[in-house]
Design an enzyme around this catalytic site. Structure first.
Site, PDB file in Angstrom:
ATOM      1  CB  ALA A  82     -36.228  52.554  39.078  1.00  0.00           C
ATOM      2  CD  GLN A  99     -35.802  47.770  31.607  1.00  0.00           C
ATOM      3  OE1 GLN A  99     -36.396  47.986  30.450  1.00  0.00           O
ATOM      4  NE2 GLN A  99     -34.813  48.166  32.253  1.00  0.00           N
ATOM      5  CB  CYS A 102     -27.353  47.808  38.665  1.00  0.00           C
ATOM      6  SG  CYS A 102     -28.387  49.112  38.172  1.00  0.00           S
TER       7      CYS A 102
END
Length: 379
Positions: free
Chosen positions: A69, A180, A323
């Site tokens: 992604a 998500q 992240c």
């Protein structure tokens, strides 16, 4: 083990694993080779693209296989910016985007001279549509908004964003990070120009992603090379990984309603129990949010201390977006939601799966309750 960090990553589906190992052994040839083994390998990858397109109700040529992604987000945003910069250099995004979107926009601003507006959100984590409307200009070329917040689960009003684009400046392209949402809530790609997806969030392989690019939308490729991915992503195709995306997605979408209902019940139960704790504040809104994510703050406690205390009991949770997990600062999402410092700095995120059981959440709640009783608050 009680795993409650499915937003970060999911375990690999056993069916996907078995088929992947077979592909690695039997179809290792370069998909661009002209001999039969290469042609067979290429055919399997293109069959995967076709099946994914049917599952997403789009055209096969509108799908670009990527490494994940983050690459999809970067490719969509930079590729669109470079493609349409003669039309304008203004981009709009939100203050709570995933780092692969947020930092890409910052780079376009700081390095390439684009003008970027970061739209604020309310206390529920929803973007301010009035502010967005006021920021749209004649030279706006791209709006990038995440569909489901990976930190608090807020679902953004993407349909309303599209309506604003149609009303004010129909030439603007809309990119949506749908990582998500895929496999959890319905996604409608007819209202977006670009969309990003990841396989390892839906029980697939890490290093496997997808970028949807509407046929009438253009991109400047970021990886130049050969003819791969319709000249949009050069380099030898990772055929086994790309081939597995179709099976991964099909399995993720199977019995989606039953999975959703199961997770919703777990979410509601955990909410009810957490509300009984004196020091806990729930940050995820009740409405317009994904039941797969629940963010709450244990006010007065250091989240890292709680995380490791829970880990000792075999419970795995998160303190913020993975992240950004190695940063010591407050989550930019919670800060943007105008939460007080003591709440924003003490957040825990748990995330559910259809694999999560009632017994697991009860054990988690039991351990959390006793940890809060035994660990001292910070002064």
């Amino acid at each position: 083990m009680i795993y409650l960090d499915y937003v970060s990553t999911t375990p690999l589906n056993s069916e996907v694993n078995r088929m992947y190992q077979s592909l690695l052994n039997d179809y290792f040839a370069n998909a661009d080779s002209l001999y039969s083994l290469g042609i067979q390998t290429s055919r399997l990858m293109e069959q995967s693209r076709y099946h994914v397109s049917k599952l997403l109700n789009v055209l096969p040529q509108e799908l670009i296989f990527t490494s994940g992604a983050s690459e999809s987000n970067s490719t969509a945003i930079k590729g669109c910016a470079f493609q349409y910069q003669k039309r304008g250099k203004h981009i709009i995004t939100s203050v709570i985007e995933h780092s692969s979107v947020y930092n890409t926009c910052l780079q376009l601003k700081d390095v390439f001279g684009f003008d970027v507006d970061f739209i604020s959100v309310d206390s529920q984590g929803r973007i301010d549509l009035k502010e967005l409307e006021s920021k749209i200009r004649k030279d706006t070329i791209l709006i990038s908004i995440m569909y489901v917040s990976n930190e608090v689960g807020t679902i953004q009003p993407i349909e309303e964003v599209r309506k604003l684009i149609q009303k004010i400046n129909p030439q603007i392209k809309l990119h949506v990070d749908m990582v998500q949402a895929l496999g959890k809530i319905p996604v409608d790609l007819s209202i977006v120009d670009y969309a990003s997806f990841s396989a390892h969030k839906i029980y697939g392989l890490k290093g496997s992603g997808l970028l949807y690019k509407k046929e009438n939308a253009s991109l400047v490729p970021l990886i130049n090379g050969g003819q791969q991915e319709n000249h949009m992503r050069g380099g030898t195709s990772n055929t086994a990984t790309h081939t597995m995306f179709a099976k991964t997605l099909r399995l993720a979408l199977e019995n989606a309603k039953e999975k959703y209902d199961h997770v919703m019940k777990l979410n509601q139960y955990v909410r009810q129990q957490l509300q009984k704790e004196d020091d806990i504040v729930i940050n995820t809104p009740v409405s317009h949010s994904s039941p797969y994510i629940l963010n709450f703050s244990c006010v007065g406690y250091k989240p890292e201390v709680l995380l490791h205390a829970l880990e000792e009991k075999g419970c795995y949770v998160s303190t913020k977006s993975t992240c950004s997990s190695h940063k010591n600062d407050v989550s930019h999402t919670l800060a943007a939601m105008h939460l007080s410092d003591d709440i924003a700095s003490s957040a825990i995120r748990i995330s559910f799966s259809h694999l999560t059981t009632q017994q697991e959440v009860e054990e988690f709640l039991y351990h959390l309750h006793h940890i809060l009783k035994t660990i001292k608050k910070t002064r």
